[in-house]
Scaffold this active site. Structure first.
Site, PDB file in Angstrom:
ATOM      1  N   HIS A  51      53.887  34.145  41.881  1.00 21.21           N
ATOM      2  CA  HIS A  51      53.718  33.726  43.285  1.00 21.21           C
ATOM      3  C   HIS A  51      52.241  33.615  43.645  1.00 21.21           C
ATOM      4  CE1 HIS A  51      53.481  38.081  43.536  1.00 21.21           C
ATOM      5  NE2 HIS A  51      52.874  37.945  44.701  1.00 21.21           N
ATOM      6  N   LYS A  56      48.371  39.466  36.571  1.00 25.51           N
ATOM      7  CA  LYS A  56      47.379  40.478  36.224  1.00 25.51           C
ATOM      8  C   LYS A  56      48.051  41.775  35.828  1.00 25.51           C
ATOM      9  CE  LYS A  56      42.971  41.555  36.317  1.00 25.51           C
ATOM     10  NZ  LYS A  56      43.186  42.204  35.016  1.00 25.51           N
ATOM     11  N   LYS A  80      52.112  46.409  43.267  1.00 23.97           N
ATOM     12  CA  LYS A  80      50.810  47.038  43.510  1.00 23.97           C
ATOM     13  C   LYS A  80      49.842  46.057  44.167  1.00 23.97           C
ATOM     14  CE  LYS A  80      50.060  49.639  39.522  1.00 23.97           C
ATOM     15  NZ  LYS A  80      49.240  50.020  38.358  1.00 23.97           N
ATOM     16  N   LYS A  92      52.107  42.529  32.427  1.00 23.54           N
ATOM     17  CA  LYS A  92      51.777  43.716  31.624  1.00 23.54           C
ATOM     18  C   LYS A  92      51.941  43.359  30.162  1.00 23.54           C
ATOM     19  CE  LYS A  92      50.806  48.159  32.305  1.00 23.54           C
ATOM     20  NZ  LYS A  92      50.101  48.708  33.477  1.00 23.54           N
ATOM     21  N   SER A 349      39.406  45.308  39.312  1.00 22.64           N
ATOM     22  CA  SER A 349      39.556  44.172  38.390  1.00 22.64           C
ATOM     23  C   SER A 349      39.414  42.853  39.171  1.00 22.64           C
ATOM     24  CB  SER A 349      40.935  44.181  37.726  1.00 22.64           C
ATOM     25  OG  SER A 349      40.934  45.041  36.615  1.00 22.64           O
TER      26      SER A 349
HETATM   27  N1  GLU Z   1      46.176  48.953  33.806  1.00 25.21           N
HETATM   28  C1  GLU Z   1      45.802  49.108  35.162  1.00 25.21           C
HETATM   29  C2  GLU Z   1      47.033  49.282  36.025  1.00 25.21           C
HETATM   30  O1  GLU Z   1      48.084  49.626  35.546  1.00 25.21           O
HETATM   31  C3  GLU Z   1      44.872  47.990  35.642  1.00 25.21           C
HETATM   32  C4  GLU Z   1      45.457  46.625  35.650  1.00 25.21           C
HETATM   33  C5  GLU Z   1      44.420  45.527  35.938  1.00 25.21           C
HETATM   34  O2  GLU Z   1      43.313  45.846  36.296  1.00 25.21           O
HETATM   35  O3  GLU Z   1      44.778  44.382  35.765  1.00 25.21           O
HETATM   36  O4  GLU Z   1      46.976  49.157  37.214  1.00 25.21           O
END
Ligand code: GLU
Length: 456
Positions: A51, A56, A80, A92, A349
């Site tokens: 979306h 990320k 998140k 992920k 990030s």
């Molecule tokens: N691995 C981290 C998380 O679970 C960072 C993910 C990111 O920065 O893309 O939030």
């Protein structure tokens, strides 16, 4: 995903089904020659929702990695990002590997090969899918991935934005390493600004002197514990690690325990505390705040009813199972949920990604101007009053407007506003009785908005 949140939202048929599952998952197997033998590695990259682009989320290296977990964590990334208004979809990745069994040179070859496989299928790309560190990976692996991408696309000016969490000297951003732990600190500070929530959880006052049990001294736990101890005056009365727990009612030095851990591989033998072999039992210790900052599934239906902490601050992804969550709430415990509390990493990030696209470090345009304004203000106060300013006030007015301070400021703003949105919904909605449900409803509503308005 949280069915109760979906019930409260009452979305049109199909939208719920769309959001509940991942849009796509790439499962790959590839061989790498290690010590004269070919070893086959298995990895995944899941995109939960496009979306907003890019999608990320981190790439983890773990011997327990599996597709189901990667998909669940990709969904959590979408939520998140939505909660803290970071404009990304969720993704992920994972590689099934125990990194401790390989040399640095072998890990580099495995990582570069994994990256090639993902790049080849557009599962790594500055505009579509941007990985970051997660469990078992760090800025080192991100540098290898960025370099692999750049080698394949040397003329792409955005090539280094294909991954975040890179070392500073390779276009990373200052403050990314501490970011998730820093976000946990900001989230807890914000919780303690809300009298109504403190009363509901049976806490009072500020963070100073609060007794904390911390699980995990990895990147997240170390920074969260260190900042809460050194800057907020909280007392870390126990630290749980792989080999057991170290306990000291007078407070442990996070920095010193971390040094001991790096030297000896565990917390056993730390000079200033009592070692407990059954580390997990310390999750149940009497304390004000429990911060699980290690693996998922640490508080389960087996131990949830014995948890003494008034507040559980989920610094890890998914440390409390669905069943345990219900038990804790029934026992009057307050939980600050992972989808909000550990969003600091992806937030910074986002700052790194936008820095890479703009090709300019934070503060380059405004730093000198803002610092000279502060100098002028100090001089004006001196002239008007004829007095010297107290040194701490002068020092705070002279806070450097550099990248680390700007990143921290942006992260604090993000965490505070995110909490405000969750809290407002929690207060306004009769059907919402906990912060996790409020955060879910908030995030799902934002994601659903896109599907409702932008689907053809
Ligand atoms: N691995 C981290 C998380 O679970 C960072 C993910 C990111 O920065 O893309 O939030």
């Amino acid at each position: 995903m949280c069915d109760h949140a979906f019930e409260l939202l009452d979305l049109p048929g199909g939208i719920q089904e769309q959001i509940k599952r991942c849009n796509s998952v790439y499962h790959v197997r590839f061989p790498v020659k290690i010590r004269g033998e070919y070893q086959v590695f298995e990895g995944w990259r899941a995109c939960h929702s496009e979306h907003k682009l890019p999608t990320k989320g981190g790439i983890r290296y773990s011997p327990h990695a599996n597709q189901e977990e990667v998909e669940a964590l990709a969904a959590l990334m979408s939520l998140k990002c939505a909660v803290v208004n970071v404009p990304f979809g969720g993704a992920k990745g994972a590689l099934r590997i125990d990194p401790r069994e390989y040399s640095v040179d072998e890990l580099e070859r495995i990582t570069r090969r994994f990256a090639l496989e993902l790049i080849d299928k557009n599962y790594i790309s500055p505009s579509l899918n941007v990985p970051a560190p997660d469990m078992g990976t760090s800025s080192r692996e991100m540098a290898w991935i960025a370099d692999t991408y750049k080698t394949l696309f040397p003329s792409d000016v955005n090539a280094l934005a294909c991954v975040t969490g890179k070392p500073l000297e390779m276009s990373g951003v200052d403050g990314r390493t501490e970011a998730t732990g820093r976000g946990v600190q900001f989230g807890l500070q914000e919780f303690f600004r809300h009298q109504d929530l403190l009363e509901e959880s049976g806490l009072y006052g500020g963070l100073t002197g609060k007794r904390i049990v911390l699980q995990g001294l990895g990147n997240v736990g170390f920074h969260a514990g260190k900042f809460l101890q050194e800057e907020d005056g909280a007392k870390i009365i126990a630290i749980i690690e792989r080999d057991g727990a170290i306990v000291n009612e007078n407070g442990l030095s996070v920095e010193q325990v971390a040094q001991h851990l790096h030297k000896s591989g565990g917390v056993r033998g730390f000079h200033d505390g009592t070692f407990v072999t059954d580390g997990k039992s310390i999750l149940e210790a009497d304390c004000d705040i429990l911060i699980p900052a290690a693996m998922e599934g640490q508080v389960t239906s087996d131990n949830a009813h014995r948890i003494h902490a008034k507040l559980i601050a989920e610094a890890a992804n998914g440390p409390v199972t669905y069943e345990a969550d219900a038990i804790l709430r029934a026992n009057g415990k307050t939980i600050i949920p992972d989808l909000y509390l550990n969003a600091g990493g992806v937030t910074v990030s986002y700052f790194e990604w936008t820095k890479n696209l703009s090709r300019m470090r934070y503060g380059r345009m405004a730093r000198r101007l803002m610092e000279s304004r502060a100098e002028q203000a100090i001089n004006a106060l001196r002239t008007i009053s004829g007095l010297e300013l107290p040194p701490e006030i002068e020092a705070s007015l002279q806070t450097p407007v550099n990248e680390i301070n700007l990143v921290r400021s942006g992260l604090e703003d993000t965490m505070r506003l995110g909490f405000e949105e969750i809290h407002a919904l929690f207060k306004a909605h009769d059907g919402i009785s906990d912060l996790r449900t409020a955060a879910y409803v908030l995030a799902l509503r934002k994601i659903a908005h896109y599907y409702l308005h932008y689907s053809i």
